[in-house]
Every structure is written in structure tokens, then in C-alpha cells.
Scaffold this motif. Structure first.
Motif, PDB file in Angstrom:
ATOM      1  N   LEU A  26       0.962  -1.141  -0.203  1.00 12.83           N
ATOM      2  CA  LEU A  26      -0.043  -0.077  -0.056  1.00 12.83           C
ATOM      3  C   LEU A  26       1.032   1.294   0.099  1.00 12.83           C
ATOM      4  CD1 LEU A  26      -2.498  -1.174   2.794  1.00 12.83           C
ATOM      5  CD2 LEU A  26      -2.779  -1.298   0.493  1.00 12.83           C
ATOM      6  N   HIS A  27       0.573   2.180  -0.774  1.00 11.16           N
ATOM      7  CA  HIS A  27       1.231   3.499  -0.812  1.00 11.16           C
ATOM      8  C   HIS A  27       0.395   4.500   0.217  1.00 11.16           C
ATOM      9  CE1 HIS A  27       3.895   2.586  -4.121  1.00 11.16           C
ATOM     10  NE2 HIS A  27       2.972   1.876  -4.546  1.00 11.16           N
ATOM     11  N   LEU A  28       0.300   4.244   1.374  1.00 15.52           N
ATOM     12  CA  LEU A  28      -0.430   5.249   2.408  1.00 15.52           C
ATOM     13  C   LEU A  28       0.443   6.488   2.794  1.00 15.52           C
ATOM     14  CD1 LEU A  28      -1.820   2.074   4.645  1.00 15.52           C
ATOM     15  CD2 LEU A  28      -2.949   3.308   2.745  1.00 15.52           C
ATOM     16  N   HIS A  29       1.830   6.182   2.817  1.00 17.25           N
ATOM     17  CA  HIS A  29       2.549   7.341   3.342  1.00 17.25           C
ATOM     18  C   HIS A  29       3.808   7.725   2.269  1.00 17.25           C
ATOM     19  CE1 HIS A  29       0.604   6.642   7.110  1.00 17.25           C
ATOM     20  NE2 HIS A  29       1.104   5.554   7.102  1.00 17.25           N
ATOM     21  N   ALA A  30       3.943   9.068   2.010  1.00 17.60           N
ATOM     22  CA  ALA A  30       4.970   9.446   0.970  1.00 17.60           C
ATOM     23  C   ALA A  30       6.272   8.993   1.647  1.00 17.60           C
ATOM     24  CB  ALA A  30       4.609  10.979   0.725  1.00 17.60           C
ATOM     25  N   ASP A  31       6.472   8.884   2.816  1.00 19.06           N
ATOM     26  CA  ASP A  31       7.564   8.487   3.375  1.00 19.06           C
ATOM     27  C   ASP A  31       7.762   7.211   3.687  1.00 19.06           C
ATOM     28  OD1 ASP A  31       6.088   8.611   5.635  1.00 19.06           O
ATOM     29  OD2 ASP A  31       7.306   9.654   6.656  1.00 19.06           O
ATOM     30  N   ALA A  32       7.098   6.186   3.019  1.00 22.56           N
ATOM     31  CA  ALA A  32       7.469   4.822   3.438  1.00 22.56           C
ATOM     32  C   ALA A  32       8.569   4.146   2.756  1.00 22.56           C
ATOM     33  CB  ALA A  32       6.073   3.896   2.541  1.00 22.56           C
ATOM     34  N   ILE A  33       9.057   3.122   3.548  1.00 25.29           N
ATOM     35  CA  ILE A  33      10.288   2.476   3.190  1.00 25.29           C
ATOM     36  C   ILE A  33       9.916   1.072   3.029  1.00 25.29           C
ATOM     37  CG2 ILE A  33      12.372   1.574   4.318  1.00 25.29           C
ATOM     38  CD1 ILE A  33      12.414   3.897   6.003  1.00 25.29           C
ATOM     39  N   TYR A  34      10.565   0.744   1.593  1.00 25.09           N
ATOM     40  CA  TYR A  34      10.123  -0.683   1.217  1.00 25.09           C
ATOM     41  C   TYR A  34      11.392  -1.376   1.266  1.00 25.09           C
ATOM     42  CZ  TYR A  34       5.757   1.402   0.076  1.00 25.09           C
ATOM     43  OH  TYR A  34       4.468   2.234   0.013  1.00 25.09           O
ATOM     44  N   PRO A  35      11.363  -2.608   1.517  1.00 25.09           N
ATOM     45  CA  PRO A  35      12.556  -3.427   1.595  1.00 25.09           C
ATOM     46  C   PRO A  35      12.915  -4.123   0.515  1.00 25.09           C
ATOM     47  CG  PRO A  35      10.964  -4.768   2.949  1.00 25.09           C
ATOM     48  CD  PRO A  35      10.344  -3.433   2.486  1.00 25.09           C
ATOM     49  N   PHE A  36      14.053  -4.181  -0.122  1.00 23.80           N
ATOM     50  CA  PHE A  36      14.382  -5.086  -1.133  1.00 23.80           C
ATOM     51  C   PHE A  36      15.745  -5.776  -0.818  1.00 23.80           C
ATOM     52  CE2 PHE A  36      16.404  -5.890  -5.266  1.00 23.80           C
ATOM     53  CZ  PHE A  36      15.275  -5.969  -6.124  1.00 23.80           C
ATOM     54  N   ASP A  37      15.404  -7.157  -0.901  1.00 28.93           N
ATOM     55  CA  ASP A  37      16.748  -7.794  -0.568  1.00 28.93           C
ATOM     56  C   ASP A  37      17.136  -8.290  -1.678  1.00 28.93           C
ATOM     57  OD1 ASP A  37      18.558  -9.816   0.488  1.00 28.93           O
ATOM     58  OD2 ASP A  37      17.410 -10.477   2.013  1.00 28.93           O
ATOM     59  N   PRO A  59       7.315   9.637  -5.612  1.00 28.32           N
ATOM     60  CA  PRO A  59       8.151  10.622  -4.884  1.00 28.32           C
ATOM     61  C   PRO A  59       8.023  10.582  -3.381  1.00 28.32           C
ATOM     62  CG  PRO A  59       7.179  11.517  -6.760  1.00 28.32           C
ATOM     63  CD  PRO A  59       6.509  10.307  -6.594  1.00 28.32           C
ATOM     64  N   GLY A  60       9.118  10.567  -2.642  1.00 29.15           N
ATOM     65  CA  GLY A  60       9.444  10.459  -1.210  1.00 29.15           C
ATOM     66  C   GLY A  60       9.261   9.102  -0.622  1.00 29.15           C
ATOM     67  N   GLU A  61       9.136   8.087  -1.448  1.00 28.88           N
ATOM     68  CA  GLU A  61       9.240   6.724  -1.124  1.00 28.88           C
ATOM     69  C   GLU A  61      10.576   6.547  -0.999  1.00 28.88           C
ATOM     70  OE1 GLU A  61       4.964   4.770  -1.558  1.00 28.88           O
ATOM     71  OE2 GLU A  61       6.181   4.684  -3.366  1.00 28.88           O
ATOM     72  N   THR A  62      10.942   5.348  -0.290  1.00 25.61           N
ATOM     73  CA  THR A  62      12.290   4.487  -0.146  1.00 25.61           C
ATOM     74  C   THR A  62      12.235   3.188  -0.354  1.00 25.61           C
ATOM     75  OG1 THR A  62      13.094   6.441   1.547  1.00 25.61           O
ATOM     76  CG2 THR A  62      14.347   4.392   1.373  1.00 25.61           C
ATOM     77  N   MET A  63      13.331   2.830  -1.088  1.00 24.93           N
ATOM     78  CA  MET A  63      13.463   1.327  -1.330  1.00 24.93           C
ATOM     79  C   MET A  63      14.804   1.183  -0.554  1.00 24.93           C
ATOM     80  SD  MET A  63      14.148  -0.997  -4.667  1.00 24.93           S
ATOM     81  CE  MET A  63      15.885  -0.711  -4.897  1.00 24.93           C
TER      82      MET A  63
END
Length: 105
Positions: A26-37, A59-63
Motif C-alpha cells: 500500500l502507498h499510504l505514506h509518502a515517506d514509506a520504506i520498502y525493503p528490497f533484499d 516521490p518521497g518513498e524509499t527502497m
């Protein structure tokens, strides 16, 4: 207690956003952090998967990228492909344990 960047790479979600033991994307927060292993992806598909994941960020999201080696050739490719649209910040840079935040601008 302080969590390591690798432990922090695994997000937690409130119970109301999960069903049947699955975690939704879900893209609930612009500052969300999504893991990528990257360690879990076959090497021949790795860069394409990384580009696809970065393209999917808003924009604003982090991988939060986790790998077992420093991906210097990948970072060169990212700089050429995304330029200033993606920032790169090392969270951990130890032998065998690399954690990098890629932030979509």
C-alpha cells in the motif's frame, strides 16, 4: 534497543492493513520504506528487478536495498538512468552486509 539497518529493512504494518498473513503493498505514506533484499534474486535478473522496483516508487518513498556486496557497477547504472531523481544513502557498509536507501525524488 537500537535496531540494525538490516532489521529495520523489514517493515511492520498495523493489523488492519494485513489479511491472511499477507502484507499488502500500500502507498499510504509518502515517506514509506520498502525493503528490497537483492540476495534473494537470481543474479541474471537482479538489475532489472531493481530498476522495476525503483520505477514503481512514488516521490518521497524509499527502497531499502540489502545486499552481500557493495554494488558499485549498479550505482553507476542508477546514476546514469535516474540522475538526481533517485538519491543514494548508505545505511550500512560492512563486508558482507550492505544496506542502501534509494529515495525517489
Amino acid at each position: 534497543p537500537r535496531r540494525s539497518p538490516i532489521e529495520f529493512a523489514m517493515p511492520t504494518y498495523p493489523p488492519e492493513t494485513t489479511t491472511m498473513n499477507q502484507t499488502p503493498h500500500l502507498h499510504l505514506h509518502a515517506d514509506a520504506i520498502y525493503p528490497f533484499d537483492a540476495r534473494a534474486i537470481a543474479k541474471r535478473f537482479r538489475h532489472a528487478a531493481i530498476f522495476g522496483a525503483l520505477d514503481a516508487l512514488h516521490p518521497g518513498e524509499t527502497m531499502r536495498f540489502v545486499n552481500d556486496h557493495d554494488p558499485l557497477p549498479l550505482l553507476d547504472q542508477l546514476a546514469m538512468r535516474y540522475g538526481e531523481a533517485v538519491s543514494i544513502e548508505y545505511r550500512q557498509r560492512d563486508p558482507g552486509a550492505i544496506v542502501i536507501d534509494f529515495v525517489k525524488r
